[in-house]
Design an enzyme around this catalytic site. Structure first.
Site, PDB file in Angstrom:
ATOM      1  CB  CYS A 162      -9.495 -17.973  -5.041  1.00  0.00           C
ATOM      2  SG  CYS A 162      -9.307 -19.341  -6.207  1.00  0.00           S
TER       3      CYS A 162
ATOM      4  CG  ASN B 246     -10.837 -21.883  -3.014  1.00  0.00           C
ATOM      5  OD1 ASN B 246     -10.774 -22.456  -1.934  1.00  0.00           O
ATOM      6  ND2 ASN B 246      -9.912 -21.990  -3.948  1.00  0.00           N
TER       7      ASN B 246
END
Length: 244
Positions: A42, A211
């Site tokens: 991420c 994320n």
């Protein structure tokens, strides 16, 4: 680089050389024929999408890039660690990697190989914050090359034209200043903003994503869609859970 950041993982060079770096907005044409796809995490996704218009688009030579990253609990990884549990992180600002974050080396390596611009040094500090999901990266970029706000904004809009999952935002366009992880949660969007700090002699690039979607499984689905000739948005049309 691999041995330094992943000393316990044996690298199969014969396989590694066949992987493409799976950020669809940057290497989409390679994904279409890829047999092996390596998906960035991420942080790496947000930083790379934030900086790519400067290096790959404008071809700037960046002397120094300093990244400040703040992630919610969903960025804590797959291994259970007590300090990453949300009850411990809630209400806290935890400097869990103030120096030496491995994603900084990953991003620098990819952008240098992709060219045409260059990066002298790229360093990163990472913090855990109270969010359950989502992250924000703030990249502070120093370069000797002359740029202004209008040129930067146009470059970002041009670079991501037609890229439906990267939204180039103006910082003040909503009630909540953006990018903010709040306004991308549950979606495959990455929101990016670029600002020229004339007094500070720097470019400030902000990037926010979820994320668990654009920073993980969503991007995997996006890359797979391209690989198998499906519409890129297949399975990824969910909108953010908070209006943006």
């Amino acid at each position: 680089l691999h041995d330094r950041w992943y000393p316990k993982v044996k690298r199969r060079n014969d396989l590694a050389e066949r992987f493409v770096y799976g950020v669809p907005e940057l290497i989409g044409e390679q994904l279409a024929e890829a047999s092996l796809i390596s998906l960035p995490g991420c942080y790496a996704t947000a930083i790379t999408l934030g900086l790519a218009p400067l290096t790959l688009g404008l071809g700037l030579n960046l002397k120094t890039v300093v990244v400040d990253g703040k992630s919610g609990s969903s960025g804590g990884g797959a291994t259970a660690r007590t300090g990453d549990l949300h009850p411990y992180r809630n209400g806290a600002i935890t400097p869990y990697a103030p120096t030496g974050h491995r994603h900084a080396s990953e991003v620098k390596d990819f952008l240098e190989l992709a060219r045409p611009g260059t990066i002298g040094s790229l360093s990163m500090s990472a913090y855990g914050v109270s969010h359950v999901r989502g992250l924000l990266t703030s990249s502070y970029v120093f370069t000797d090359e002359a740029v202004d706000q209008r040129e930067l904004q146009r470059a970002y809009l041009r670079f991501y034209k037609g890229k439906q999952f990267v939204r180039v935002r103006r910082h003040t366009e909503t009630i909540i200043p953006v990018p903010d992880p709040h306004v991308v949660l549950g979606s495959n969007f990455c929101d990016v903003t670029v600002m020229h700090d004339e007094d500070g002699g720097r470019i400030v690039v902000l990037a926010a994503l979820d994320n668990l979607v654009k920073g993980a499984a969503g991007q995997a689905v996006q890359a797979t869609n391209i690989r198998f000739g499906l519409p890129e948005e297949t399975g990824l049309t969910m909108q953010p859970v908070m209006p943006a």
